[in-house]
Scaffold this active site. Structure first.
Site, mmCIF file in Angstrom:
data_model
loop_
_atom_site.group_PDB
_atom_site.id
_atom_site.type_symbol
_atom_site.label_atom_id
_atom_site.label_comp_id
_atom_site.label_asym_id
_atom_site.label_seq_id
_atom_site.Cartn_x
_atom_site.Cartn_y
_atom_site.Cartn_z
ATOM 1 N N LYS A 155 -65.781 -61.579 -78.470
ATOM 2 C CA LYS A 155 -66.869 -60.717 -78.005
ATOM 3 C C LYS A 155 -66.291 -59.454 -77.356
ATOM 4 O O LYS A 155 -65.716 -59.523 -76.272
ATOM 5 C CB LYS A 155 -67.723 -61.440 -76.949
ATOM 6 C CG LYS A 155 -68.956 -60.617 -76.582
ATOM 7 C CD LYS A 155 -69.528 -60.949 -75.214
ATOM 8 C CE LYS A 155 -69.005 -60.090 -74.122
ATOM 9 N NZ LYS A 155 -69.344 -58.665 -74.215
ATOM 10 N N GLY A 180 -60.745 -58.330 -67.956
ATOM 11 C CA GLY A 180 -61.797 -57.514 -67.347
ATOM 12 C C GLY A 180 -61.625 -57.462 -65.845
ATOM 13 O O GLY A 180 -60.532 -57.721 -65.317
ATOM 14 N N THR A 191 -61.793 -58.252 -61.855
ATOM 15 C CA THR A 191 -61.516 -59.441 -61.048
ATOM 16 C C THR A 191 -62.820 -60.170 -60.702
ATOM 17 O O THR A 191 -62.891 -61.404 -60.801
ATOM 18 C CB THR A 191 -60.749 -59.035 -59.776
ATOM 19 O OG1 THR A 191 -59.443 -58.615 -60.189
ATOM 20 C CG2 THR A 191 -60.618 -60.179 -58.796
ATOM 21 N N THR A 249 -65.642 -60.191 -62.345
ATOM 22 C CA THR A 249 -66.158 -60.863 -63.543
ATOM 23 C C THR A 249 -65.313 -62.104 -63.835
ATOM 24 O O THR A 249 -65.847 -63.158 -64.206
ATOM 25 C CB THR A 249 -66.142 -59.922 -64.771
ATOM 26 O OG1 THR A 249 -66.544 -58.626 -64.371
ATOM 27 C CG2 THR A 249 -67.042 -60.421 -65.869
ATOM 28 N N GLY A 250 -64.007 -61.978 -63.648
ATOM 29 C CA GLY A 250 -63.102 -63.106 -63.892
ATOM 30 C C GLY A 250 -63.468 -64.311 -63.031
ATOM 31 O O GLY A 250 -63.382 -65.464 -63.478
ATOM 32 N N GLU A 282 -57.012 -62.083 -67.320
ATOM 33 C CA GLU A 282 -56.218 -60.866 -67.096
ATOM 34 C C GLU A 282 -57.136 -59.891 -66.389
ATOM 35 O O GLU A 282 -58.081 -59.371 -66.991
ATOM 36 C CB GLU A 282 -55.736 -60.281 -68.435
ATOM 37 C CG GLU A 282 -54.786 -61.169 -69.222
ATOM 38 C CD GLU A 282 -53.389 -61.262 -68.610
ATOM 39 O OE1 GLU A 282 -53.156 -60.692 -67.521
ATOM 40 O OE2 GLU A 282 -52.544 -61.927 -69.216
ATOM 41 N N CYS A 288 -55.350 -51.173 -66.641
ATOM 42 C CA CYS A 288 -55.089 -52.170 -65.594
ATOM 43 C C CYS A 288 -53.752 -51.911 -64.917
ATOM 44 O O CYS A 288 -53.612 -52.056 -63.711
ATOM 45 C CB CYS A 288 -55.129 -53.570 -66.193
ATOM 46 S SG CYS A 288 -54.004 -53.799 -67.578
ATOM 47 N N GLU A 342 -59.443 -50.340 -56.647
ATOM 48 C CA GLU A 342 -59.034 -49.937 -58.002
ATOM 49 C C GLU A 342 -60.067 -48.963 -58.571
ATOM 50 O O GLU A 342 -61.118 -49.388 -59.053
ATOM 51 C CB GLU A 342 -58.959 -51.176 -58.914
ATOM 52 C CG GLU A 342 -58.461 -50.851 -60.297
ATOM 53 C CD GLU A 342 -58.676 -51.972 -61.339
ATOM 54 O OE1 GLU A 342 -59.674 -52.691 -61.249
ATOM 55 O OE2 GLU A 342 -57.836 -52.066 -62.246
HETATM 56 P P1 NAD Z 1 -65.827 -56.130 -67.130
HETATM 57 O O1 NAD Z 1 -65.359 -57.285 -66.325
HETATM 58 O O2 NAD Z 1 -67.026 -55.394 -66.696
HETATM 59 O O3 NAD Z 1 -66.139 -56.576 -68.634
HETATM 60 C C1 NAD Z 1 -65.186 -57.225 -69.453
HETATM 61 C C2 NAD Z 1 -65.911 -58.064 -70.491
HETATM 62 O O4 NAD Z 1 -66.604 -59.127 -69.845
HETATM 63 C C3 NAD Z 1 -66.959 -57.315 -71.304
HETATM 64 O O5 NAD Z 1 -66.889 -57.767 -72.641
HETATM 65 C C4 NAD Z 1 -68.272 -57.748 -70.650
HETATM 66 O O6 NAD Z 1 -69.383 -57.676 -71.507
HETATM 67 C C5 NAD Z 1 -67.961 -59.183 -70.274
HETATM 68 N N1 NAD Z 1 -68.737 -59.737 -69.161
HETATM 69 C C6 NAD Z 1 -69.364 -59.087 -68.166
HETATM 70 N N2 NAD Z 1 -69.930 -59.968 -67.299
HETATM 71 C C7 NAD Z 1 -69.613 -61.197 -67.762
HETATM 72 C C8 NAD Z 1 -69.876 -62.524 -67.275
HETATM 73 N N3 NAD Z 1 -70.547 -62.744 -66.157
HETATM 74 N N4 NAD Z 1 -69.395 -63.567 -67.986
HETATM 75 C C9 NAD Z 1 -68.662 -63.363 -69.106
HETATM 76 N N5 NAD Z 1 -68.399 -62.135 -69.604
HETATM 77 C C10 NAD Z 1 -68.860 -61.066 -68.939
HETATM 78 O O7 NAD Z 1 -64.541 -55.172 -67.259
HETATM 79 P P2 NAD Z 1 -64.431 -53.715 -67.925
HETATM 80 O O8 NAD Z 1 -65.141 -52.734 -67.058
HETATM 81 O O9 NAD Z 1 -64.787 -53.800 -69.363
HETATM 82 O O10 NAD Z 1 -62.837 -53.482 -67.839
HETATM 83 C C11 NAD Z 1 -62.191 -52.908 -66.736
HETATM 84 C C12 NAD Z 1 -61.480 -53.950 -65.900
HETATM 85 O O11 NAD Z 1 -60.597 -54.705 -66.718
HETATM 86 C C13 NAD Z 1 -60.581 -53.359 -64.819
HETATM 87 O O12 NAD Z 1 -60.707 -54.075 -63.615
HETATM 88 C C14 NAD Z 1 -59.176 -53.535 -65.373
HETATM 89 O O13 NAD Z 1 -58.124 -53.540 -64.408
HETATM 90 C C15 NAD Z 1 -59.318 -54.814 -66.094
HETATM 91 N N6 NAD Z 1 -58.277 -54.950 -67.110
HETATM 92 C C16 NAD Z 1 -57.297 -55.865 -66.923
HETATM 93 C C17 NAD Z 1 -56.273 -55.982 -67.846
HETATM 94 C C18 NAD Z 1 -55.186 -56.989 -67.681
HETATM 95 O O14 NAD Z 1 -54.532 -57.291 -68.674
HETATM 96 N N7 NAD Z 1 -54.963 -57.549 -66.511
HETATM 97 C C19 NAD Z 1 -56.264 -55.159 -68.975
HETATM 98 C C20 NAD Z 1 -57.288 -54.226 -69.126
HETATM 99 C C21 NAD Z 1 -58.299 -54.143 -68.189
#
Ligand code: NAD
Length: 481
Positions: A172, A223, A225, A227-228, A245, A279, A377
C-alpha cells in the site's frame, strides 16, 4: 506494454482492478491534478490478501534460484523502463531528475543485489548421533505500507526481501504518491505468478485495515514515529511481526579541523537532499565554535547557487514540498522561529500563493537546543546550525533525542571522529561521508526511530520465522523385538 501516463489500477491476483470511487493525485510543483487512483474498499483488501494467501504455498515452495531469477528479471525490466519511472516520479513526488535517477536506478540495483542473497540453513550439530539445524522459513503474507518521500525505493526495500524469502505481499503506497508503485506492480506482475505481489491504493484507513487483518502475518512499515506506534498497537492483536522504519532527527558534528569551504557543499546536501524530506537528512548541524561563522557563511553562499523549482526543469536542484499538509507543517516551523526571533541566516520568507508547494532553503543561526526546530523533525528545507565547544557536551546534545536513526561526524582527525562516532546513539553513523546505503548493509533506527532493520541478511531474516529442527539419529525405539 505498460502505459506510464494513464490507467492507474490496482493489482489484485494478477488482474488490474479499479473502483468507482477514486482519489486524486496532484503534481506538487503545479498543484494540478495528474491522475486518479482507486480507493480500495475493505472487500478489495480482502481479495488482495486472499490472493496473496492462495499464492503463498506454491511461491514459498519454488526453488530459491527461481525466485532469485525473477527478482533479477524485475531489475532488468525496471532499467528498461527507467526513463518512464523517473518522469512519473518527478511528476507525482516533485523531486528533480538527479534524485529521481538515484531512486529508480537504485531500486533496480536493490532487486538485483537482494536476488543474490540467501538464508542458508544453520547447521549447529551434525554427527553420527544427532543433527541440529535452524532453518529460515517464510512468514506468509506481508503487508507493506510506504511513505511519500521515496515511494519506489522504500517499497522495493520491502518487496525484494519479502519475495526472495518466499513470502507473498500486499503493498500500500502513500495516497500522495501511489502512481509509480502501481506501475511497479504492473511491471512485477508481468514477471511474477498471479497473487504473489498485489498493490492496493487508498487512504490511511486502508493501512489501518491491513495492520488489523488476521491473515497478514507481518507489517513492513516506513513512516512517522506516531503512525508506527499505531501500527504496532494494532499489529499486537494478532502478534504480527513488524519492521518499523520511522522518523529521525539526525545530527552532524563538525570538528574544528575541516576546511569550511570544502565542507559546506557536503553539509548542504546532507541536510537538503530530497528537500529535507528524508528520514536520514541531517536535521541538526553542530559546528565547532572556532569555524562556526566561516561554515555558516560558506553554507549561505552555497545555498544561493541552488535553484528551487519544478523538478521537471533541467536546472532545478530542489523541488517542491510533496504535499499541502507537509507544506503547512514546514510553515509552522518557520513561524515558530519568527515568533521566537531566531535569526535566519538565509531563507525564511515564503511566497504568498505560490504556484507549487515551494519553500526556500532556510538556515537558522544557532537557536536554543530546546527550540522546536532543533528538538523536532520538520521534514523540510529548514535546518538549524548550532555551535559547540566541548566534545562530551556535543555528544550528549546529539544524543539528547527520542530519535536514533542516523548521525554523521566530519573531521580530519580520524581518531577523534571515530571516538565521537562510537558514542552516537543511532542505527547508522557516517564518518566523513553520508547517505551511503547498500542492500548488504543493515539499516534501521534506535530508540523511537524504529524496530528491526531493512537490507542485509539481518533484514532478510525479518521476513522469516526461525525453525529449529533437531534429529536423534540413533533410533533405539525403532528396533523390532
Ligand atoms: P505517515 O506515517 O503519515 O504515512 C506513511 C504510510 O502510513 C502511508 O502509506 C499512510 O497512508 C499510512 N498510514 C497512515 N496512518 C496509518 C495507520 N494508522 N495505520 C497504518 N497505516 C497508516 O508518514 P509520511 O508522512 O508518508 O512519511 C514521512 C515520515 O516517514 C517521516 O517521519 C520520515 O522520517 C519517515 N521515514 C522514515 C524512513 C526510515 O527508513 N526510517 C524513511 C522514510 C521516511
Amino acid at each position: 506494454m505498460i502505459d506510464f501516463d494513464r490507467d492507474y489500477q490496482m493489482i489484485i491476483d494478477g488482474e488490474l482492478v479499479g473502483t468507482p470511487d477514486t482519489l486524486e493525485v496532484t503534481n506538487p510543483a503545479s498543484k494540478e491534478s495528474i491522475a486518479r487512483v482507486p480507493n480500495a474498499t475493505k472487500e478489495l483488501l480482502e481479495s488482495a490478501v486472499g490472493a496473496a494467501r492462495a499464492a503463498f504455498p506454491a511461491w514459498s515452495r519454488r526453488p530459491l534460484v527461481e525466485r532469485q531469477h525473477m527478482l533479477t528479471q524485475i531489475a532488468e525490466a525496471m532499467e528498461r523502463h527507467a526513463e518512464q519511472f523517473m518522469a512519473l516520479l518527478t511528476r507525482e513526488q516533485g523531486k528533480p531528475r538527479a534524485g529521481a535517477e538515484w531512486e529508480v536506478l537504485g531500486s533496480a540495483t536493490w532487486f538485483r543485489e537482494i536476488a543474490k542473497q540467501s538464508l542458508d540453513d544453520e547447521i549447529l550439530e551434525d554427527t553420527d548421533q544427532r543433527r541440529v539445524i535452524t532453518r529460515f522459513s517464510p512468514l506468509g503474507v506481508v503487508g507493506a505500507i510506504t511513505p511519500w518521500n521515496f515511494p519506489i525505493l522504500l517499497a522495493v526495500w520491502k518487496i525484494a526481501p519479502a519475495l526472495l524469502t518466499g513470502n507473498t505481499i500486499v503493498v500500500k503506497p502513500s495516497p500522495f504518491t501511489p502512481l509509480c508503485t502501481l506501475k511497479l506492480g504492473e511491471l512485477c506482475n508481468s514477471i511474477l505468478p498471479p497473487g504473489v505481489m498485489n498493490v492496493v491504493t487508498g487512504g490511511d484507513d486502508l493501512g489501518k485495515w491491513m495492520t488489523a487483518h488476521p491473515d497478514i502475518d507481518k507489517i513492513a512499515f516506513t513512516g512517522h514515529t506516531e503512525t508506527g506506534k499505531h501500527v504496532m498497537r494494532s499489529a499486537a492483536a494478532t502478534l504480527k511481526r513488524v519492521t518499523l522504519e520511522l522518523g529521525g532527527n539526525d545530527p552532524a558534528i563538525v570538528l574544528p579541523d575541516v576546511n569550511p569551504q570544502a565542507i559546506a557543499p557536503l553539509l548542504f546536501w546532507a541536510a537538503f537532499q530530497n528537500n529535507g524530506q528524508f528520514c536520514n537528512a541531517t536535521k541538526r548541524i553542530y559546528v565547532h565554535e572556532k569555524i562556526y561563522d566561516e561554515v555558516l557563511k560558506a553554507l549561505v553562499d552555497f545555498s544561493r547557487t541552488i535553484k528551487v523549482g519544478n523538478g521537471a526543469e533541467a536546472d532545478t536542484h530542489l523541488g517542491p514540498i510533496q504535499n499541502l499538509p507537509q507544506y503547512q507543517k514546514v510553515l509552522e516551523y518557520i513561524d515558530d522561529c519568527k515568533q521566537h526571533r531566531y535569526r535566519f541566516a538565509v531563507g525564511g520568507e515564503v511566497e504568498k500563493n505560490p504556484k507549487g508547494w515551494f519553500i526556500p532553503v532556510t538556515l537558522v543561526d544557532n537557536p536554543p537546543d530546546e527550540s522546536r526546530i532543533v528538538a523536532e523533525e520538520p521534514f523540510g528545507p529548514i535546518v538549524p546550525l548550532l555551535k559547540w565547544r566541548d566534545e562530551q557536551d556535543v555528544i550528549d546534545r546529539a544524543n539528547k533525542s527520542r530519535y536514533g536513526l542516523g548521525a554523521s561526524v566530519w573531521g580530519k582527525d580520524l581518531v577523534a571522529v571515530e571516538r565521537i562516532g562510537a558514542q552516537l546513539q543511532s542505527g547508522t553513523v557516517w564518518i566523513n561521508e553520508i547517505h551511503q546505503y547498500s542492500p548488504h548493509q543493515a539499516f534501521g533506527g534506535h530508540k523511537e526511530s524504529g524496530i528491526g532493520c531493512e537490507n542485509s541478511l539481518h533484514g532478510l531474516m525479518e521476513y522469516t520465522n526461525w525453525k529449529t529442527i533437531t534429529m536423534n539419529k540413533r533410533v533405539g525405539f525403532g528396533a523390532k523385538r
